[in-house]
Design a protein around this motif. Structure first.
Motif, PDB file in Angstrom:
ATOM      1  N   UNK B 316       0.841  -1.187   0.000  1.00 50.86           N
ATOM      2  CA  UNK B 316       0.000   0.000   0.000  1.00 50.86           C
ATOM      3  C   UNK B 316       0.880   1.241   0.000  1.00 50.86           C
ATOM      4  N   UNK B 317       0.341   2.308  -0.530  1.00 48.04           N
ATOM      5  CA  UNK B 317       1.123   3.541  -0.546  1.00 48.04           C
ATOM      6  C   UNK B 317       0.183   4.730  -0.554  1.00 48.04           C
ATOM      7  N   UNK B 318       0.742   5.856  -0.189  1.00 49.39           N
ATOM      8  CA  UNK B 318      -0.008   7.107  -0.188  1.00 49.39           C
ATOM      9  C   UNK B 318       0.840   8.150  -0.896  1.00 49.39           C
ATOM     10  N   UNK B 319       0.169   9.089  -1.544  1.00 51.29           N
ATOM     11  CA  UNK B 319       0.884  10.174  -2.218  1.00 51.29           C
ATOM     12  C   UNK B 319       0.375  11.514  -1.723  1.00 51.29           C
ATOM     13  N   UNK B 320       1.285  12.451  -1.594  1.00 55.06           N
ATOM     14  CA  UNK B 320       0.878  13.840  -1.386  1.00 55.06           C
ATOM     15  C   UNK B 320       1.284  14.567  -2.640  1.00 55.06           C
ATOM     16  N   UNK B 321       0.317  15.230  -3.267  1.00 51.11           N
ATOM     17  CA  UNK B 321       0.590  15.797  -4.586  1.00 51.11           C
ATOM     18  C   UNK B 321       0.443  17.311  -4.552  1.00 51.11           C
ATOM     19  N   UNK B 322       1.527  17.998  -4.886  1.00 55.18           N
ATOM     20  CA  UNK B 322       1.495  19.459  -5.038  1.00 55.18           C
ATOM     21  C   UNK B 322       1.179  19.751  -6.497  1.00 55.18           C
ATOM     22  N   UNK B 323       0.424  20.804  -6.739  1.00 54.92           N
ATOM     23  CA  UNK B 323      -0.071  21.065  -8.089  1.00 54.92           C
ATOM     24  C   UNK B 323       0.762  22.146  -8.783  1.00 54.92           C
ATOM     25  N   UNK B 324       1.434  21.783  -9.854  1.00 56.19           N
ATOM     26  CA  UNK B 324       2.155  22.768 -10.657  1.00 56.19           C
ATOM     27  C   UNK B 324       3.584  22.978 -10.180  1.00 56.19           C
ATOM     28  N   UNK B 325       4.478  23.217 -11.143  1.00 55.64           N
ATOM     29  CA  UNK B 325       5.903  23.325 -10.834  1.00 55.64           C
ATOM     30  C   UNK B 325       6.195  24.397  -9.781  1.00 55.64           C
ATOM     31  N   UNK B 326       5.448  25.517  -9.836  1.00 53.34           N
ATOM     32  CA  UNK B 326       5.717  26.616  -8.898  1.00 53.34           C
ATOM     33  C   UNK B 326       5.506  26.190  -7.451  1.00 53.34           C
ATOM     34  N   UNK B 327       4.753  25.111  -7.235  1.00 54.55           N
ATOM     35  CA  UNK B 327       4.484  24.650  -5.873  1.00 54.55           C
ATOM     36  C   UNK B 327       5.606  23.760  -5.334  1.00 54.55           C
ATOM     37  N   UNK B 328       6.570  23.404  -6.199  1.00 57.48           N
ATOM     38  CA  UNK B 328       7.610  22.447  -5.803  1.00 57.48           C
ATOM     39  C   UNK B 328       8.466  22.929  -4.622  1.00 57.48           C
ATOM     40  N   UNK B 329       8.951  24.186  -4.633  1.00 61.42           N
ATOM     41  CA  UNK B 329       9.818  24.584  -3.508  1.00 61.42           C
ATOM     42  C   UNK B 329       9.152  24.416  -2.144  1.00 61.42           C
ATOM     43  N   UNK B 330       7.928  24.891  -2.007  1.00 68.45           N
ATOM     44  CA  UNK B 330       7.282  24.768  -0.693  1.00 68.45           C
ATOM     45  C   UNK B 330       6.976  23.314  -0.338  1.00 68.45           C
ATOM     46  N   UNK B 331       6.646  22.520  -1.333  1.00 67.97           N
ATOM     47  CA  UNK B 331       6.403  21.101  -1.069  1.00 67.97           C
ATOM     48  C   UNK B 331       7.698  20.434  -0.589  1.00 67.97           C
ATOM     49  N   UNK B 332       8.813  20.845  -1.178  1.00 68.09           N
ATOM     50  CA  UNK B 332      10.116  20.277  -0.784  1.00 68.09           C
ATOM     51  C   UNK B 332      10.477  20.699   0.640  1.00 68.09           C
ATOM     52  N   UNK B 333      10.239  21.967   0.949  1.00 66.09           N
ATOM     53  CA  UNK B 333      10.513  22.457   2.307  1.00 66.09           C
ATOM     54  C   UNK B 333       9.654  21.696   3.320  1.00 66.09           C
ATOM     55  N   UNK B 334       8.417  21.425   2.961  1.00 60.13           N
ATOM     56  CA  UNK B 334       7.535  20.642   3.825  1.00 60.13           C
ATOM     57  C   UNK B 334       8.054  19.224   4.038  1.00 60.13           C
ATOM     58  N   UNK B 335       8.557  18.642   2.953  1.00 60.61           N
ATOM     59  CA  UNK B 335       9.110  17.281   3.035  1.00 60.61           C
ATOM     60  C   UNK B 335      10.265  17.224   4.032  1.00 60.61           C
ATOM     61  N   UNK B 336      11.141  18.236   3.982  1.00 55.59           N
ATOM     62  CA  UNK B 336      12.315  18.238   4.858  1.00 55.59           C
ATOM     63  C   UNK B 336      11.927  18.371   6.329  1.00 55.59           C
ATOM     64  N   UNK B 337      10.757  18.977   6.579  1.00 50.98           N
ATOM     65  CA  UNK B 337      10.332  19.096   7.975  1.00 50.98           C
ATOM     66  C   UNK B 337       9.307  18.025   8.343  1.00 50.98           C
ATOM     67  N   UNK B 338       9.163  17.022   7.488  1.00 47.81           N
ATOM     68  CA  UNK B 338       8.321  15.881   7.842  1.00 47.81           C
ATOM     69  C   UNK B 338       6.831  16.118   7.671  1.00 47.81           C
ATOM     70  N   UNK B 339       6.437  17.081   6.832  1.00 47.54           N
ATOM     71  CA  UNK B 339       5.001  17.367   6.662  1.00 47.54           C
ATOM     72  C   UNK B 339       4.302  16.331   5.798  1.00 47.54           C
ATOM     73  N   UNK B 340       5.074  15.607   4.985  1.00 47.85           N
ATOM     74  CA  UNK B 340       4.436  14.666   4.042  1.00 47.85           C
ATOM     75  C   UNK B 340       4.021  13.369   4.720  1.00 47.85           C
ATOM     76  N   UNK B 341       2.989  12.783   4.171  1.00 50.24           N
ATOM     77  CA  UNK B 341       2.575  11.435   4.564  1.00 50.24           C
ATOM     78  C   UNK B 341       2.646  10.623   3.283  1.00 50.24           C
ATOM     79  N   UNK B 342       3.575   9.700   3.225  1.00 52.16           N
ATOM     80  CA  UNK B 342       3.791   8.958   1.991  1.00 52.16           C
ATOM     81  C   UNK B 342       4.657   9.744   1.031  1.00 52.16           C
ATOM     82  N   UNK B 343       4.523   9.459  -0.227  1.00 52.30           N
ATOM     83  CA  UNK B 343       5.402   9.998  -1.263  1.00 52.30           C
ATOM     84  C   UNK B 343       5.005  11.421  -1.637  1.00 52.30           C
TER      85      UNK B 343
END
Lengths: 348, 348
Positions: B316-343
């Motif tokens: 089983x897996x879960x994805x967190x999906x940010x919409x559009x390239x411009x959203x990538x930096x903040x999604x990455x910053x969130x990942x580094x602080x453990x905000x993501x659940x799954x991929x």
């Protein structure tokens, strides 16, 4: 049992653990006691009476003095302190041992002991001095051999760093690595030790960690001594010394983790704190903690090879000898703070 | 090249590294740029034009943003940020790729790219969704497989602990270990993550490290979750999380050191400081740092096994999906602080 093997009732001295240390080991942790040897008539079949000539002092003893769970059971209070010894048989009910035979064993901090023959190793004190069976041809030597051959698998041309390089284990590690063709760098505390390590043991270089006020200076000095980085690390100390080597690791470096003496007497875990642990990941290092007494299968081969090198005078060693059992506690405390150069022994 | 494969001159967006972070990553470290695709006539033999649908965000990117020597060259300034992508071929001068084919590759933080076909992997987006080739059937999944099978060699009945257990790697690690028959305990930050890890991924237990004020509380909680100690540790975090697991190691424990995200953005080395490093010795542990891209030989077997498990719906897996390239930096910053659940993905 014939009359001439009868022993008179006899007293001897031993040292027991009186109290567990809080932080640094102190003389009060030990107590000297007088004990009486049973008469020979009380010996059971296969038992041997030994008069020790030498006691080996080793860092692992510090771990046993604590209650904390480790690889071995803690040393029991009021019992003879654990320790390797070399001595002579004075009476025997074991067919393989005769009075006068030289033996090594784990008889502890005691002048005399009764031991089952199965736990004794007969040694040759004619070709080589008896005391080497507690250093190069004992646990320290086999520890070095196991780390070099089984964990690090050292090869010519690699750079090997060993900490506590002037000690009983470190001095053998570096010499074995030199014989293989490694570039060998020692880390040790004090100019005299470093001079011995380079001039007498033949290491390529030695970093004196006492010379440096900051971790940066230590790292810089180690960097100068390891221009091609570190391929193999034999770690005896832990803490900031270990950190300095971690900073110099090459990709796929191998680490034999043998001791962390820096933390043995610490009141907090900080003495063992590793700041550069990230290097284990970025350099894809392999680290293996080990205790040589769990690898008894290698002892015959290791001892055969080490004996051959000793007889050929290809391995050098130094001993520091404390005189008399009563001197053991202070000699041990000195060992823990790095005062020894080479193998620390007590002679009775 | 026939007329219908001709592309009009076309613009697309990409994100480049504008400045290296000092400590925490910030949006200013990135810059969104508009670029123009060459016309199809400029394509060299074997080149393929790809329109990306998904970008994978992964912790290793943080390391590349720094200048410090690591296992890979630093990301160059003003160049497209490195990253794994999944998308579709829009034009091709490579015999194996036709427009419409689904492919994954390392095309970076960009909507479109031109790549040599040899660096692309054709994937089946019919049986399974395209995005899984960036998670379970991509680098994170193979990382988990390699750690479980090649380093830890997990066996039924062993207790395995994995940190960052709700992440792309950790979630696969735990599920593979459960399939083998291990007792599996996750460490993750937050109640919601822990509920997901136990209820949906089927781990035996999960320790929420955010619930505890002190290291002692964390260690106690992990002790309760690992009554038989830890035989196998898959470490993704480092620092105090790693320390908590070290305190629970069993003799001969194995450690797969995959990430130390706790220290990636730290200003000092202290975030990665390991206080319990002594356990590596006393428990005679084996630790192996690894980077799965250095073990390309295992990818075919790993992907075949993972694909089979995915098709059988055993992973089983879960994805967190940010919409559009411009959203990538903040999604990455969130990942580094453990905000993501799954991929953590970005969809274009």
């Amino acid at each position: 049992m014939s009359e001439e093997h009868r022993l008179p009732a006899q007293t001897y001295q031993r040292i027991v653990l009186a109290a567990r240390p809080r932080g640094q080991v102190a003389p009060e942790n030990f107590r000297l006691e007088t004990a009486t040897l049973p008469t020979i008539d009380d010996l059971k079949i296969n038992e041997v009476v030994i008069k020790n000539h030498y006691l080996s002092l080793d860092p692992y003893m510090r771990g046993r003095m604590s209650k904390a769970k480790s690889y071995a059971e803690p040393q029991a209070l009021d019992q003879t302190m654990i320790g390797a010894t070399a001595g002579q048989v004075v009476a025997s009910r074991h067919a393989d041992f005769l009075p006068g035979d030289y033996v090594s064993g784990m008889l502890g901090w005691t002048e005399m002991a009764i031991e089952d023959g199965a736990a004794l190793r007969k040694v040759d004190a004619v070709i080589l001095p008896l005391s080497v069976y507690l250093s190069v041809l004992g646990m320290p030597g086999v520890t070095a051999w196991y780390g070099i051959h089984r964990i690090l698998q050292a090869k010519a041309g690699q750079t090997l760093v060993v900490s506590a390089a002037g000690g009983a284990v470190g001095s053998v590690v570096g010499q074995l690595a030199k014989l293989i063709g490694c570039r060998v760098v020692g880390i040790a505390g004090g100019e005299q030790k470093c001079a011995y390590i380079v001039d007498e043991l033949g290491f390529d270089s030695c970093v004196d960690y006492k010379k440096f006020a900051s971790e940066e200076e230590l790292t810089d000095s180690l960097a100068a001594a390891t221009p091609d980085g570190i391929d193999l690390l034999f770690e005896n100390v832990g803490g900031r010394i270990f950190d300095a080597s971690l900073a110099r690791l090459n990709p796929y470096a191998k680490i034999a983790l043998c001791g962390m003496i820096a933390g043995y007497s610490a009141n907090s875990d900080n003495a063992q704190a590793l700041k550069n642990s990230g290097k284990l990941l970025t350099m894809r290092a392999t680290l293996q903690g080990f205790i040589v007494t769990e690898h008894m299968d290698v002892w015959p081969q290791a001892l055969a090879e080490l004996t051959e090198l000793m007889v050929a005078k290809k391995l050098h060693y130094k001993e520091m000898i404390a005189q008399g059992l009563a001197a053991a506690p202070n000699a041990f405390i000195g060992l823990l703070s790095g005062k020894n150069l080479g193998k620390q022994l007590v002679r009775f």
